[in-house]
Design an enzyme around this catalytic site. Structure first.
Site, mmCIF file in Angstrom:
data_model
loop_
_atom_site.group_PDB
_atom_site.id
_atom_site.type_symbol
_atom_site.label_atom_id
_atom_site.label_comp_id
_atom_site.label_asym_id
_atom_site.label_seq_id
_atom_site.Cartn_x
_atom_site.Cartn_y
_atom_site.Cartn_z
ATOM 1 C CB SER A 17 26.672 35.455 40.890
ATOM 2 O OG SER A 17 27.636 35.360 41.903
HETATM 3 N N1 SAH Z 1 28.225 37.679 45.970
HETATM 4 C C1 SAH Z 1 28.932 38.541 45.036
HETATM 5 C C2 SAH Z 1 29.789 37.795 44.053
HETATM 6 C C3 SAH Z 1 30.997 37.339 44.696
HETATM 7 S S1 SAH Z 1 32.443 37.004 43.763
HETATM 8 C C4 SAH Z 1 28.010 39.463 44.293
HETATM 9 O O1 SAH Z 1 26.772 39.334 44.432
HETATM 10 O O2 SAH Z 1 28.499 40.338 43.608
HETATM 11 C C5 SAH Z 1 33.333 36.263 45.098
HETATM 12 C C6 SAH Z 1 33.809 37.224 46.138
HETATM 13 O O3 SAH Z 1 34.356 36.442 47.192
HETATM 14 C C7 SAH Z 1 34.920 38.140 45.650
HETATM 15 O O4 SAH Z 1 34.589 39.466 45.885
HETATM 16 C C8 SAH Z 1 36.129 37.700 46.478
HETATM 17 O O5 SAH Z 1 37.011 38.761 46.799
HETATM 18 C C9 SAH Z 1 35.457 37.139 47.713
HETATM 19 N N2 SAH Z 1 36.278 36.209 48.496
HETATM 20 C C10 SAH Z 1 37.115 35.230 48.053
HETATM 21 N N3 SAH Z 1 37.682 34.594 49.083
HETATM 22 C C11 SAH Z 1 37.185 35.169 50.218
HETATM 23 C C12 SAH Z 1 37.410 34.960 51.611
HETATM 24 N N4 SAH Z 1 38.217 34.013 52.073
HETATM 25 N N5 SAH Z 1 36.749 35.758 52.476
HETATM 26 C C13 SAH Z 1 35.904 36.720 52.053
HETATM 27 N N6 SAH Z 1 35.669 36.976 50.746
HETATM 28 C C14 SAH Z 1 36.288 36.202 49.843
#
Ligand code: SAH
Length: 219
Positions: free
Chosen positions: A63
């Protein structure tokens, strides 16, 4: 022209976060102490101190620092908080939370992303993060309830299964909406269990997807 030293880029980022309205000292300090370049890969390292989201493995994103800061500040964390994060991704947001909160439980659906994130936590000697590869949309029943919950992937509607795992007096921040642009919502649960919500801003997160990712699943 020579690149700026990382320190001056970091200072510039912190100044731009302040200008954008981030005022919580603990949040700014956590960002200052956490090398974002360690969480970025694939040739984007030179942009790691820019205030922008960047691509990571598995088609996901780390992000934008402003959004990380805004979500962290909006959680009103302290060192007694037990926090649940959905969507570990690079691990950057989890590392920021772990600088302030007592313990961070973080769930990711890609095993490979989690392995990389855990390697980074070890390198930074951050020991108060508990990782789990699972479908985070269901929360973490065995560890519930939580003082704070942060969702870093967009839920199509209000994530009630997660709100159920929030303590009375707790706060949850989540991007909500099925489109490309979502509303970043802060939910507050009062001592009677009544939930109020407020929109903080608009954001663009990757969607929250169901189930654990299979290795060939690249989206
Ligand atoms: N917080 C992260 C950014 C996240 S991007 C950072 O600081 O880098 C969103 C993430 O959510 C992705 O890695 C994706 O694989 C994950 N995601 C999406 N759906 C999900 C689910 N149902 N359970 C767990 N993770 C999930």
């Amino acid at each position: 022209m020579a690149q700026d030293a990382p320190d001056s880029r970091k200072i510039r980022l912190l100044m731009s976060l302040r200008r954008a309205g981030i005022s919580d000292a603990a949040t700014l300090r956590a960002i200052e102490r956490t090398p974002r370049d360690l969480f970025v890969s694939g040739g984007f390292e030179d942009q790691s101190w820019d205030d922008r989201a960047l691509p990571i493995e598995c088609g996901q994103t780390i992000s934008q620092p402003y959004i990380v800061a805004l979500m962290t500040e909006s959680l009103k964390l302290d060192d007694r908080c037990k926090v649940l994060e959905i969507g570990t991704g690079s691990g950057y947001q989890a590392a920021i939370l772990a600088r302030i909160a007592r313990r961070v439980y973080t769930i990711e659906r890609y095993r490979s992303l989690m392995a990389e994130a855990e390697r980074r936590f070890r390198e930074l000697k951050i020991t108060n993060i508990v990782p789990r590869v699972a479908d985070g949309g269901k929360g973490w029943t065995e560890q519930a309830p939580f003082d704070r919950i942060i969702v870093t992937a967009a839920a199509p509607f209000r994530p009630d299964a997660l709100l159920d795992q929030l303590k009375p007096g707790g706060i949850m921040v989540a991007p909500v909406g099925a489109g490309e642009v979502q509303r970043l919502i802060r939910y507050q649960k009062d001592e009677e269990g009544e939930v109020s919500e407020e929109e903080l801003t608009q954001v663009r997160f990757v969607p929250l997807r169901e189930g654990v990712a299979r290795s060939e699943d690249r989206r």
